[in-house]
Structures are given as C-alpha cells and as structure tokens.
Design an enzyme around this catalytic site. Structure first.
Site, PDB file in Angstrom:
ATOM      1  N   SER A  72       5.445   1.768   2.700  1.00 58.83           N
ATOM      2  CA  SER A  72       5.853   2.998   2.376  1.00 58.83           C
ATOM      3  C   SER A  72       4.805   3.991   2.995  1.00 58.83           C
ATOM      4  O   SER A  72       4.970   5.365   2.538  1.00 58.83           O
ATOM      5  CB  SER A  72       5.845   2.885   0.727  1.00 58.83           C
ATOM      6  OG  SER A  72       7.112   2.472   0.340  1.00 58.83           O
ATOM      7  N   LYS A  79       6.114   6.887   4.746  1.00 57.37           N
ATOM      8  CA  LYS A  79       7.090   7.992   4.107  1.00 57.37           C
ATOM      9  C   LYS A  79       6.270   9.288   4.282  1.00 57.37           C
ATOM     10  O   LYS A  79       6.837  10.470   4.219  1.00 57.37           O
ATOM     11  CB  LYS A  79       7.265   7.648   2.471  1.00 57.37           C
ATOM     12  CG  LYS A  79       8.269   6.544   2.529  1.00 57.37           C
ATOM     13  CD  LYS A  79       8.272   5.982   1.001  1.00 57.37           C
ATOM     14  CE  LYS A  79       9.529   5.161   0.844  1.00 57.37           C
ATOM     15  NZ  LYS A  79       9.405   3.592   0.400  1.00 57.37           N
ATOM     16  N   TYR A 106      14.509   4.360   9.105  1.00 59.53           N
ATOM     17  CA  TYR A 106      13.510   4.079   8.034  1.00 59.53           C
ATOM     18  C   TYR A 106      12.833   2.742   7.968  1.00 59.53           C
ATOM     19  O   TYR A 106      11.550   2.625   7.975  1.00 59.53           O
ATOM     20  CB  TYR A 106      14.148   4.210   6.457  1.00 59.53           C
ATOM     21  CG  TYR A 106      13.595   3.763   5.464  1.00 59.53           C
ATOM     22  CD1 TYR A 106      12.671   4.536   4.955  1.00 59.53           C
ATOM     23  CD2 TYR A 106      13.885   2.487   4.998  1.00 59.53           C
ATOM     24  CE1 TYR A 106      11.730   3.794   3.726  1.00 59.53           C
ATOM     25  CE2 TYR A 106      13.311   2.007   3.681  1.00 59.53           C
ATOM     26  CZ  TYR A 106      12.088   2.697   3.323  1.00 59.53           C
ATOM     27  OH  TYR A 106      11.399   2.317   2.128  1.00 59.53           O
ATOM     28  N   TYR A 109       4.062   5.135  -6.520  1.00 54.84           N
ATOM     29  CA  TYR A 109       5.340   4.546  -7.205  1.00 54.84           C
ATOM     30  C   TYR A 109       5.446   4.981  -8.719  1.00 54.84           C
ATOM     31  O   TYR A 109       4.837   5.788  -9.010  1.00 54.84           O
ATOM     32  CB  TYR A 109       5.556   3.009  -6.983  1.00 54.84           C
ATOM     33  CG  TYR A 109       5.385   2.337  -5.556  1.00 54.84           C
ATOM     34  CD1 TYR A 109       6.224   3.013  -4.517  1.00 54.84           C
ATOM     35  CD2 TYR A 109       4.543   1.639  -5.402  1.00 54.84           C
ATOM     36  CE1 TYR A 109       5.867   2.425  -3.347  1.00 54.84           C
ATOM     37  CE2 TYR A 109       4.313   0.894  -4.011  1.00 54.84           C
ATOM     38  CZ  TYR A 109       5.046   1.456  -3.109  1.00 54.84           C
ATOM     39  OH  TYR A 109       4.594   0.980  -1.823  1.00 54.84           O
ATOM     40  N   VAL A 143       4.102  -1.804   0.325  1.00 52.49           N
ATOM     41  CA  VAL A 143       3.913  -3.152  -0.264  1.00 52.49           C
ATOM     42  C   VAL A 143       3.407  -4.300   0.703  1.00 52.49           C
ATOM     43  O   VAL A 143       3.151  -5.302   0.193  1.00 52.49           O
ATOM     44  CB  VAL A 143       5.424  -3.540  -0.631  1.00 52.49           C
ATOM     45  CG1 VAL A 143       6.013  -2.898  -1.878  1.00 52.49           C
ATOM     46  CG2 VAL A 143       6.188  -3.533   0.472  1.00 52.49           C
TER      47      VAL A 143
HETATM   48  N1  GLN Z   1      10.225  -1.329   3.716  1.00 50.68           N
HETATM   49  C1  GLN Z   1      10.140  -1.398   2.295  1.00 50.68           C
HETATM   50  C2  GLN Z   1      11.252  -1.322   1.196  1.00 50.68           C
HETATM   51  O1  GLN Z   1      12.003  -0.340   1.730  1.00 50.68           O
HETATM   52  C3  GLN Z   1       8.928  -0.453   1.785  1.00 50.68           C
HETATM   53  C4  GLN Z   1       8.861  -0.297   0.368  1.00 50.68           C
HETATM   54  C5  GLN Z   1       7.394  -0.129  -0.095  1.00 50.68           C
HETATM   55  O2  GLN Z   1       6.339  -0.133   0.643  1.00 50.68           O
HETATM   56  N2  GLN Z   1       7.266   0.244  -1.377  1.00 50.68           N
HETATM   57  O3  GLN Z   1      11.527  -1.996   0.587  1.00 50.68           O
END
Ligand code: GLN
Length: 309
Positions: free
Chosen positions: A58, A61, A185, A237, A255
C-alpha cells in the site's frame, strides 16, 4: 537510545502475523527488522537488516497518487477520488455501494488507488507501471523492479480487488478495463524497495517535492502537501487517527511490513529539522500495520518530540 527503542519494538513483533492472504507474503522472514533515517544534511542513521528488499504494497498508493496528480493535474484526479478518511479497512467495498455516486473516498485505500492506477499516463499496463517506477527511480537514484512472484500471487487471489474495480467501473470511475486497472494496481504493490529508498522518499516529501540530492523540484508543492495530508489522515488504514495522535507525522504503511514516514519538526540531537524515515518488520496487526514498526515510531516520536501537533 534508538537501539533500546528497537529492542523493545522487536519484542512486540511476536504479537503480529504475516500477511497470509497474499500467499507470497506469507514466506517473508518474520524476525527481520530495519530502520533508516536521513536528515536534511544527508546524515544517516541505520539499524538492523537494511539490505532486505520488500514490496511496497500500500505504500505504492503514495507514488501512484503523485504521478497521476502531476501528469493529469490535481483537480482532474480529485474529480475521480476524494480526500476524506473512511475509518474502514483498506479493502472495504461498503462505501462504493452507499456513498453518493459511489465515489472512492481517498487514494490511500484500495478503491481510490485502483481508480488512480487506471488514470496513470501510458497506453498499456506496463507503460502505466513504468510511469511510477521511473518517478521512484528519480527520487531513489536507481531502477526498481516488480517482484513477479508477489505480483502473480496477488493476481491469483485478488477477489476483493476485482470486486472493488467492478463497482468502480459500473460507476464510471475507471479508465480502461477492470482487469487493466487491477493489474496496474497490483504491479505497483509489487515494486521492490529497501528502507533506504523509502527514507529518501520521506526526505523528498519533507522538502515538499524538492530532491535535495539533485537540487531539483520534481513535483509541485501542492501535490506534496495533498500527499502528506492524505498520509496523515488515511495512511495507516483504520488506525490513522490513533497514530496521528501518538506519532503525529505523515506515514504510509503496507501489508509487507514497510512504513514510510516524513518529518518536518522535532529536535533530535543529531538529526534536525526535515527527515525521511522508513522501517520494516513483516509481522502486521489485524489492521495491516507492522507491529514492531509502529511501536518503534511511537516510541521514537515520543522520545524526540517528532509530532507536528
Ligand atoms: N496488494 C495489497 C492489496 O490490495 C495491498 C494492501 C495493503 O498493503 N494494505 O490487498
């Protein structure tokens, strides 16, 4: 002092789990810990397993949003995605159904990031991904690869992300096809970095988009300010509010266990003013943030008064 903070943080990582919903991430070593800090004079403090490379997840992003805002214009991106926190998990679908016109709330959750990924410049998935890896390379000073094993693993299990993308497409937020948006993505999520790369990126943001190593402005100050506001309010988050209170500077987690931080205050004895900071430890909590990483950042911020508040 920092070493003793790290010892305590590492002990906390036992409370976390690897992100097993992406099978390739379940293979990450659980006992590694790395922290990297760079200050405005280029002075570095580094601790632990700093040679270890991990995927952005993430954290991508942040780069995704910046490249889209710079190439399309910020207002055009904001037509498709808001800048409001949700308080929901990163992969939540619920607001796409109930919010007015189903507009994704912000670019730091999956719905917003998949939308932004579809807007990136380029006529193919590869070209769109490259627009982001090129930008990242400009800041870090070296090329970045997509980890194919992680990417394939994500692609095979992206049921929720495909569901989100289908909602977005139905409501006219996606450019191109659903599958192209999801592939772009997920490739961005699978870009490999080190804590050094992320610390450099944090310093770059602390300077509002000025690359101090080249003395060159790479993005507008406005894009940098929006990015940092998004990181502060939505970067961790559905724990973003809590960490704004306890850490108090803009951060973005992934994550895989990485966290990017950018600091513009504080009076660290040897590290003054603006700073980039990155930490990695693979065990995450139920929200998705690195347990040892967040523990480290909370203690560091408290010890050295790094909060903007
Ligand atoms: N690739 C992961 C997903 O979309 C990234 C999520 C994350 O780091 N929170 O589930």
């Amino acid at each position: 002092m920092i070493e003793s903070i790290i010892e305590k943080a590492k002990a906390e990582s036992q409370k976390g789990q690897l992100a097993s919903y992406i099978p390739a991430l379940a293979n990450q070593p659980k006992d590694l810990f790395a922290a990297y800090l760079i200050d405005e004079n280029g002075e570095v403090l580094k601790f632990g397993d700093i040679d270890f490379k991990f995927t952005l997840q993430s954290i991508s992003k942040v780069m995704n949003f910046i490249v889209a805002a710079e190439s399309l214009g910020l207002d055009n991106v904001l037509d498709k995605v808001d800048v409001e926190p949700t308080g929901d998990p990163f992969n939540s679908i619920v607001r796409l159904e109930v919010a007015e016109k189903g507009k994704p709330f912000n670019p730091m959750i999956n719905a917003g990031a998949i939308t932004v990924a579809s807007l990136l410049p380029g006529k193919s998935v590869d070209a769109r991904v490259q627009s982001v890896t090129d930008f990242l390379a400009e800041v870090t000073g070296h090329a970045h690869a997509v980890n194919q094993e992680v990417y394939q693993s994500e692609l095979e299990t992206a049921y929720r992300n495909r569901a989100i993308a289908n909602y977005l497409k139905a409501n006219n937020y996606l450019e191109g096809t659903v599958e192209e948006a999801v592939e772009t993505y997920l490739q961005l999520c699978s870009i490999e970095v080190s804590t050094e790369d992320l610390a450099k990126f944090g310093l770059f943001l602390a300077y509002d988009g000025l690359d101090t190593s080249q003395d060159k402005r790479l993005i507008s100050q406005k894009t940098a300010q929006f990015t940092k506001a998004l990181m502060m309010t939505c970067g961790l988050y559905n724990a973003s509010g809590k960490y704004a209170a306890t850490v108090g500077f803009p951060m973005k987690s992934g994550v895989s266990g990485g966290i990017l931080g950018t600091i513009q205050t504080g009076q660290v004895e040897h590290l003054k003013g603006r700073m980039g900071i990155a930490v990695f430890s693979a065990a995450i909590d139920e929200v998705g943030n690195s347990v040892a990483g967040m523990h480290f950042l909370e203690s560091l911020s408290e010890q050295y008064d790094l909060s903007v508040f």
